[in-house]
Design an enzyme around this catalytic site. Structure first.
Site, PDB file in Angstrom:
ATOM      1  CB  SER A 205     -25.941  -0.407  25.653  1.00 31.54           C
ATOM      2  OG  SER A 205     -26.814  -0.232  26.356  1.00 31.54           O
ATOM      3  CG  HIS A 233     -22.959  -3.089  25.743  1.00 31.40           C
ATOM      4  ND1 HIS A 233     -23.497  -3.453  24.627  1.00 31.40           N
ATOM      5  CD2 HIS A 233     -23.970  -3.206  26.545  1.00 31.40           C
ATOM      6  CE1 HIS A 233     -24.816  -3.810  24.636  1.00 31.40           C
ATOM      7  NE2 HIS A 233     -24.915  -3.632  25.931  1.00 31.40           N
ATOM      8  CE  LYS A 264     -25.887  -7.083  25.766  1.00 28.43           C
ATOM      9  NZ  LYS A 264     -27.047  -7.296  25.317  1.00 28.43           N
TER      10      LYS A 264
HETATM   11  N1  PLP Z   1     -26.604  -5.560  31.250  1.00 23.03           N
HETATM   12  C1  PLP Z   1     -26.243  -4.648  29.882  1.00 23.03           C
HETATM   13  C2  PLP Z   1     -25.574  -3.670  30.116  1.00 23.03           C
HETATM   14  C3  PLP Z   1     -27.251  -5.129  28.939  1.00 23.03           C
HETATM   15  O1  PLP Z   1     -26.766  -4.319  27.802  1.00 23.03           O
HETATM   16  C4  PLP Z   1     -27.852  -6.193  28.809  1.00 23.03           C
HETATM   17  C5  PLP Z   1     -28.534  -6.712  27.566  1.00 23.03           C
HETATM   18  O2  PLP Z   1     -28.959  -5.848  26.796  1.00 23.03           O
HETATM   19  C6  PLP Z   1     -28.009  -7.038  30.018  1.00 23.03           C
HETATM   20  C7  PLP Z   1     -27.196  -6.725  31.246  1.00 23.03           C
HETATM   21  C8  PLP Z   1     -28.797  -8.220  29.825  1.00 23.03           C
HETATM   22  O3  PLP Z   1     -27.945  -9.182  29.372  1.00 23.03           O
HETATM   23  P1  PLP Z   1     -28.651 -10.777  29.052  1.00 23.03           P
HETATM   24  O4  PLP Z   1     -29.168 -10.492  27.626  1.00 23.03           O
HETATM   25  O5  PLP Z   1     -27.641 -11.609  29.069  1.00 23.03           O
HETATM   26  O6  PLP Z   1     -29.851 -10.714  30.022  1.00 23.03           O
END
Ligand code: PLP
Length: 418
Positions: A205, A233, A264
């Site tokens: 990200s 993502h 997302k």
């Molecule tokens: N994994 C990644 C790569 C993320 O970007 C995020 C969120 O920022 C998460 C996990 C966590 O996701 P959630 O918002 O569903 O807890």
């Protein structure tokens, strides 16, 4: 501590500070820590939005018509009318919440339906829901891996993968970011363990770069390892049918476990999941702590995600429109003289290097009605400050062009462009 109803029955009194030396000592320590964060220039403030999430926002206390380029709302489904309607219907039919974890009295037909739909979307055997992908990542490694096993993790994996791995007792190897030579060396070292699991973000990200999954899967095959990907993502928009990085790179049958988010691209409400082999999902239902000891997903959230998946399984038109807009932004910004990290991903980091430059440019972009965020150390490496722009299917071509124009003006003003 610092709260309380002030003794009035049912009333909300003024906050009361707890008395006592320990509370005072804690307060002093916290205040000093907060001061350090401010002093280090890493304080994160929260901008308050007074409208729905979407391409155009109203900020609290003014600022209407701001064009938003910093949500993970890649497909614009967070405010899609059908998604909202599905949430309202689920809320009315199934209530506000379950007041229970799944295995006591917290499983409704809509939870089972959504799990089945997620598994079908990813072409996997089964799926399990969590309150978030953070929880899915926190719950998987400990349930799956023992001290006899090994996990090999990309050094730039998301914080939730890092934390999940910390919680497990497996042998831990960290390989250099997307470095296949280093991964191979670590896989050789890890041959002494019973089971090897390579864990990587599908798309990263901060840089908008995509893991070399084909090469990772080849190495996994050569060294008898499993592959886990975090598709937060990627789910919903990468690959010809939006299935994710594994579809994009033609390795759907080689990746064993996928964790992803409903928060997302898939409606943006909340929730996460693991999808993969049925015995693994069965085991997670028995052993995974964030699943066992946390409340069920609220029906409205389930309704949103379920409708989002329906829309994506009906047509990939939304994902394609997002890809076209990403292409428009990336090529126009590059032509204007900016360096955009990553390739073909709606995360478009405008690389600036200097932390102050990223911060003042982001501020000046907002003065021109464009909401973007600057990232600097420690979120990204020193000297690699950037403004991260995220493209959504619901941006119009005009929104994209206005963003590029504003960047060009602001870049010239602050010396980022000649
Ligand atoms: N994994 C990644 C790569 C993320 O970007 C995020 C969120 O920022 C998460 C996990 C966590 O996701 P959630 O918002 O569903 O807890």
């Amino acid at each position: 501590w610092g709260g309380g109803a002030g003794g009035e029955q049912g009333g909300a009194g003024a906050p009361r500070a707890a008395s006592g030396a320990a509370a005072a000592q804690l307060r002093r320590r916290l205040e000093s820590e907060l001061e350090d964060i401010r002093g280090a220039g890493t304080w994160k403030s929260e901008r308050v939005i007074a409208s729905r999430q979407g391409p155009h926002l109203r900020l609290a206390g003014g600022g209407a018509g701001i064009i938003n380029f910093c949500a993970n709302n890649y497909l614009g489904l967070s405010s899609h009318p059908e998604v909202i309607r599905a949430a309202v219907e689920a809320l009315e039919k199934f209530g506000a919440g379950l007041s229970s974890v799944r295995f006591i009295c917290g499983t409704q037909s809509i939870h089972k339906d959504l799990e089945e739909k997620i598994a079908r979307f990813h072409q996997r055997e089964d799926a399990i829901l969590y309150a978030s992908c953070f929880d899915a990542n926190a719950g998987i490694f400990e349930a799956l891996l023992t001290p006899e096993d090994a996990v090999l993790s990309d050094e730039l994996n998301h914080a939730s993968i890092i934390d999940g791995i910390r919680l497990c007792k497996a042998n831990k190897y960290r390989y250099k970011h997307m470095d296949m030579q280093d991964l191979e060396a670590k896989l050789k070292e890890a041959q002494k363990h019973r089971l090897r699991l390579v864990a990587t973000d599908g798309a990263f990200s901060m840089d908008g770069d995509i893991a070399p999954l084909r090469e990772i899967c080849q190495l996994a095959q050569k060294y008898d390892a499993l592959v886990f990907i975090d598709e937060c993502h990627a789910t919903g928009f990468l690959g010809p049918n939006g299935r994710g990085t594994d579809e994009l790179l033609g390795v759907m049958d080689k990746v064993t476990i996928i964790n992803s988010t409903l928060g997302k691209a898939l409606g943006g409400a909340a929730g996460g999941y693991t999808t993969g082999p049925k015995p693994l999902i069965d085991l997670l239902r028995q052993r995974s702590r964030p699943y066992l000891f946390s409340n069920s997903l609220p029906p409205a959230v389930v309704g949103c995600a379920s409708k989002a998946l329906d829309l994506l399984m009906e047509s990939n038109a939304i994902a394609q429109s997002m890809a076209a807009k990403t292409q428009r932004f990336r090529s126009k910004m590059t032509a204007a003289g900016f360096t955009i990290s990553g390739k073909d991903h709606p995360i478009c980091p405008v690389m600036l290097g200097d932390a102050r430059l990223a911060s003042v440019m982001a501020e000046d972009m907002l003065n021109r009605g464009i909401y973007v965020i600057g990232f600097s150390y420690p979120v990204v490496p020193k000297g690699k400050a950037r403004i991260r722009v995220q493209i959504s299917a619901v941006h119009s071509d005009e929104d994209i062009d206005r963003c590029v124009e504003a960047f060009t003006e602001v870049g010239r003003k602050h010396g980022a462009l000649p």
